[in-house]
Structure formats: structure tokens, C-alpha cells
Design a protein around this motif. Structure first.
Motif, PDB file in Angstrom:
ATOM      1  N   PHE A 123      -2.320   6.674   0.367  1.00  0.00           N
ATOM      2  CA  PHE A 123      -2.553   5.235   0.150  1.00  0.00           C
ATOM      3  C   PHE A 123      -1.223   4.479   0.105  1.00  0.00           C
ATOM      4  O   PHE A 123      -0.352   4.831  -0.694  1.00  0.00           O
ATOM      5  N   ASN A 138      -5.196   9.315   6.717  1.00  0.00           N
ATOM      6  CA  ASN A 138      -5.305  10.755   6.466  1.00  0.00           C
ATOM      7  C   ASN A 138      -4.110  11.503   7.019  1.00  0.00           C
ATOM      8  O   ASN A 138      -3.689  11.244   8.144  1.00  0.00           O
ATOM      9  N   ARG A 186      -3.971   1.169   5.058  1.00  0.00           N
ATOM     10  CA  ARG A 186      -3.666   1.291   3.625  1.00  0.00           C
ATOM     11  C   ARG A 186      -4.203   2.601   3.059  1.00  0.00           C
ATOM     12  O   ARG A 186      -3.657   3.123   2.108  1.00  0.00           O
ATOM     13  N   GLN A 187      -5.278   3.084   3.638  1.00  0.00           N
ATOM     14  CA  GLN A 187      -5.701   4.460   3.369  1.00  0.00           C
ATOM     15  C   GLN A 187      -5.716   5.166   4.711  1.00  0.00           C
ATOM     16  O   GLN A 187      -6.369   4.701   5.651  1.00  0.00           O
ATOM     17  N   THR A 223      -8.612  -0.014   5.296  1.00  0.00           N
ATOM     18  CA  THR A 223      -9.309   1.270   5.168  1.00  0.00           C
ATOM     19  C   THR A 223     -10.284   1.386   6.332  1.00  0.00           C
ATOM     20  O   THR A 223     -10.596   0.386   6.968  1.00  0.00           O
ATOM     21  N   PRO A 227      -6.510  12.009   2.153  1.00  0.00           N
ATOM     22  CA  PRO A 227      -6.108  10.615   2.249  1.00  0.00           C
ATOM     23  C   PRO A 227      -4.868  10.277   1.434  1.00  0.00           C
ATOM     24  O   PRO A 227      -4.644  10.848   0.373  1.00  0.00           O
ATOM     25  N   ILE A 272      -5.628  13.318  -6.039  1.00  0.00           N
ATOM     26  CA  ILE A 272      -5.297  12.094  -5.304  1.00  0.00           C
ATOM     27  C   ILE A 272      -4.561  11.131  -6.233  1.00  0.00           C
ATOM     28  O   ILE A 272      -3.745  10.330  -5.791  1.00  0.00           O
ATOM     29  N   LEU A 325      -2.257   6.060  -6.916  1.00  0.00           N
ATOM     30  CA  LEU A 325      -2.879   6.780  -5.796  1.00  0.00           C
ATOM     31  C   LEU A 325      -1.738   7.358  -4.964  1.00  0.00           C
ATOM     32  O   LEU A 325      -0.769   6.646  -4.666  1.00  0.00           O
TER      33      LEU A 325
END
Ligand code: HAM
Length: 437
Positions: free
Chosen positions: A125, A139, A136-137, A9, A123, A43, A91
Motif C-alpha cells: 500500500f 501486488n 495505491r494497493q 485500488t 498486497p 499486512i 499498512l
């Protein structure tokens, strides 16, 4: 050691956070001209949406999906009770499935309605192995157009994306647009069998996962990262030789429209993309510098069966998503840098502590007139207040001293020319408004 952000992240610090907002505004502007409107979906979605929409056999669902457990669900699991499917949340690993779910749930494409053109940003995931350009995260900005199977939708969206990259500043010469057709329910099953047979014929040469893919989802072998498998799949039979007449006509029209728009592309029959919902057109934009193996800055395609897969009525769709962080890496490779942090218009410097309350009040008057204004909050000396004003790139500094204040005046310094004037406190905001805004 102080707690760090989780692996994969990234904090977007102010300059980059502002840049991400600008990226989204540009997307809204460019895609808005084509009729795309913003939609916000949750999300978290039920894990089942992604299992049914994206496909259980894809890496995205099978290996990379983060499931979200509420405290209550966790307790159920610990006590050996089952968690109901609708309480199993995940997610979102991508935006398409959620948008299509929303379209179905709110009937955004009633019979006879024009296509729904939707735009989203936010975002996503995926529990991937972290490397440059692979988080891993991350945008994404994406668009989805639901309600038409016409090839004009495909071509329009691809052309629109290339315009976006132009406006962003990624040089056309550094990008390659790959396209392919994945066929439809009529022609793909036969091709799937051909590939399954190819995998079996070369069984011993493929990795263990691809050997299994021969039985579960043969087309996923095209996604295999093993260089050996990739080389073998390049020699596999091409889907373009197995497309039905309708799919050929659809694909030819998309290409003809891109040709007319002067958009260069390369056909790549090994491009199947990592998600199971695609039918007919698929495409990806790759860049040649700065990103190593994670060189896809955007991609998408048609998904005419997805709405049905998740329980809706037949609603053909087309869309794409682009990765913000990868676009930034591509821009860096092309020599772009982020602008410096934004400063303020005016800094109010206090000659001594006596005048701080008046400085505070004057700062509020300036801000009410939309002049961005800063004052010292740390009892700095006058000299260090000037240094701070410099660091904040203030265009003007107001110097407040007890003598001037007693006469209802202050000193106004232009930090560019170093000119100073003495001016009435009741005139200074108007003077600043005229000079700066
Ligand atoms: P995707 O190719 O999986 O497609 O992702 C789109 C873009 O998101 C990629 O081209 C890449 O720039 C970025 N991206 C993907 N994974 C990562 C990661 N781990 N780290 C950083 N960036 C990443 C989709 O997500 C589809 N939903 C696109 C679509 C929309 N198809 C139809 N409609």
C-alpha cells in the motif's frame, strides 16, 4: 451512486484473480528451484518498523505510508492523548522490512546457519498519485535472502529473476536491467558529502525539495521526478568513483557472474532506488513499452544493515520484488491476453421441471468424481439451457427427460461433434470420467 472501490485500488475479477494465482505459482516454482520458501507476514506492522527500516526521509515513508488507526487509538487522538509507538500501525508499503523483522524475531538465521531464503506475495500500500502502473494497493512477489554478504547471492537472485521473466513471457529484448553499487558504511558517507556539496553548488537550479535534501538525505535527489533535477543529477559525481576496495571487488564479482550467465545489464550510477536501506548492489528491471514513466517491473538490492537498524544482530541480506500489475501491463504490450473465463466440463439440461431434483443429484455425483458440472438454477427453457451450456463451454451436455429417466437412462451429447448416445444413469459418470479426465 453505488459505492466504488477506493481510488488507486483494483478488483481482480475471476479471470485476473486466477491469473494472479498462476503468477504466484510460477514464482514459487522458479524461485523454489533456488531454495526460496514461502513466508507470510502481517499486512499491518508497527509504523516504526518502516520509519527505521525504510527511512523517515524517503517518499515511501514520509508521504505515502497509510497509517492504520484502531477505534481506541482514534479516540485517544481525538481526546488529545498520545498513541504509543507500538500501537501506531501502518499498512505495509513493501515486504522487505516485515520479512527482516520476522527473521530477527524468530531467529531464522542463527549463528553458523545457512542463509534463509524466503519468498512472499501479497498486497502493498502506498498513497501515491494514481496513474497507469501506479496504484495505491498493488501486488508484489518478492524474495529475501538473509545471512550472506557474498556477491554470489546477488548474482544468483538477479539471474533467477530474469529466468522468471522468461517463463512469464516478457521478451528479453523489451527489458533493460540497470545495476549500480551504493557502497557501504565505509565509503558512502564521503560520497554523501560530495553529493551534498554538489546540491549546494547548484542550489538555485534544484527544486525546493532537492534544496532541502542537501541537508536531510542528499542521495534522495537521485530519485527526484523533476526533469530539471534529473538532468542535473546525471552530471553529478558518480558513486562508482568513490567505492572502497571491498565494495569495488563485490560489485565487480556480481557483474562478472552476470556476464558468465549471459545476462545483459547496463550500469547506471544514478540508480539509488527509493528506499534508504540499500547497501552495495542495487538493480532494477525496466521495460520500454506499455508502461510510460512507471516502467520498473521489478527491482531490489542488498541491505546489509537493515537487520541491525530494526534491533537485530548483523545479518546481511539481498532481495527484490516485482509488481504483478506492471508485469501484466508489460505482457499486454508484448501482445499477451488473458485466457477466457474457465467454463465447466458438463452441463445437465432438464427437459422439464419434474426432473430437476434428479439433475441436482446427478450433478453432485459428477462433482464427487471431480467433473466440473453445472445445472440451470433459473428455470430456463431447454433451448436456453443449451445456450448456457455453450456459454460455459461445456464439453458434454446430459439431457434428462422424464421418459429416459423412467428407464434409468439419459442422453449424453458431445458438444464438439454433436454426437448423442443414450446411456444408463449408473454408467454416465464413468463414461464422462473416461472421456474428460
Ligand atoms: P520497489 O522498487 O519499491 O521495491 O517495488 C518493487 C516493484 O513493485 C516495482 O518495481 C514495481 O513493479 C512495483 N510497484 C512499486 N510501487 C508500485 C505502485 N504504486 N503501483 C504498482 N506497482 C508498484 C521494493 O518494494 C523493495 N521491497 C524491493 C526489495 C526487496 N529490495 C530488497 N528486497
Amino acid at each position: 451512486m453505488a459505492i466504488q472501490a477506493p481510488k488507486g485500488t483494483k478488483d481482480l475479477l475471476p479471470v485476473e484473480a486466477a491469473n494472479w494465482q498462476d503468477f504466484q505459482s510460477l514464482a514459487r516454482e522458479v524461485f523454489g528451484v533456488y531454495g526460496y520458501r514461502l513466508i507470510e507476514t502481517p499486512i499491518i506492522e508497527t509504523a516504526e518498523l518502516f520509519v527505521r527500516g525504510i527511512g523517515q526521509a524517503t517518499d515511501v515513508v514520509n508521504k505515502e505510508m497509510f497509517e492504520a488507526l484502531s477505534g481506541e487509538n482514534m479516540k485517544s487522538l481525538i481526546e488529545g492523548r498520545e498513541v504509543k509507538a507500538k500501537s501506531r500501525l501502518a499498512l505495509r508499503p513493501e515486504g522487505t522490512a516485515g520479512v527482516v523483522r520476522a527473521v530477527v524475531q524468530h531467529d531464522l538465521v542463527p549463528q553458523g546457519a545457512p542463509p534463509a531464503k524466503l519468498l512472499y506475495a501479497g498486497p502493498m500500500f502506498r498513497a501515491e498519485n494514481v496513474q497507469k502502473g501506479r496504484q495505491r494497493q498493488f501486488n508484489q512477489v518478492g524474495v529475501e535472502c538473509l545471512g550472506s554478504e557474498e556477491p554470489t547471492i546477488d548474482a544468483e537472485a538477479i539471474i533467477m529473476l530474469m529466468h522468471f521473466f522468461d517463463r512469464l513471457g516478457i521478451p528479453r529484448s523489451s527489458m533493460v536491467l540497470l545495476i549500480n553499487s551504493m557502497g557501504c558504511d565505509h565509503c558512502r558517507p564521503a560520497y554523501r558529502d560530495v553529493i551534498a556539496q554538489y546540491l549546494q553548488e547548484h542550489h538555485d537550479e534544484f527544486c525546493h525539495t532537492c534544496q532541502e535534501r542537501a541537508h536531510t538525505n542528499p542521495l534522495r535527489a537521485f530519485d527526484c521526478k523533476d526533469p530539471n533535477c534529473a538532468a542535473l543529477m546525471e552530471k553529478a559525481p558518480a558513486i562508482t568513483d568513490y567505492l572502497c576496495e571491498d565494495c569495488v571487488a563485490h560489485y565487480e564479482t556480481v557483474k562478472a557472474l552476470l556476464d558468465r550467465a549471459g545476462i545483459e545489464y547496463k550500469e547506471d550510477f544514478t540508480l539509488v532506488r527509493g528506499l534508504d536501506y540499500y547497501t552495495r548492489t542495487v538493480f532494477e528491471v525496466q521495460v520500454d513499452g506499455g508502461l510510460g514513466s512507471q516502467n520498473a517491473i521489478g527491482g531490489g538490492g542488498r541491505y546489509d544493515r537493515l537487520a541491525e537498524e530494526i534491533g537485530g544482530r548483523p545479518t546481511p541480506g539481498f532481495g527484490f520484488a516485482l509488481g504483478y500489475e506492471r508485469c501484466q501491463l508489460a505482457l499486454e504490450a508484448a501482445g499477451f491476453t488473458l485466457p477466457p473465463e474457465q467454463g465447466c466440463d458438463v452441463f445437465i439440461a432438464c427437459v422439464n421441471d419434474e426432473v430437476r431434483e434428479q439433475a441436482f443429484e446427478l450433478a453432485e455425483r459428477c462433482r464427487s468424481s471431480l467433473i466440473s458440472t453445472e445445472i440451470d438454477h433459473q428455470h430456463r427453457s431447454l433451448k436456453s439451457q443449451f445456450k448456457l451450456a455453450d456459454r460455459l463451454s461445456a464439453a458434454r451436455v446430459i439431457i434428462l427427460g422424464p421418459d429416459e429417466l423412467a428407464e434409468g437412462r439419459c442422453v449424453l451429447r458431445d458438444m464438439g461433434t454433436h454426437n448423442e448416445i443414450t446411456i444408463g444413469l449408473d454408467e454416465v459418470v464413468t463414461e464422462l470420467t473416461n472421456a474428460l479426465l
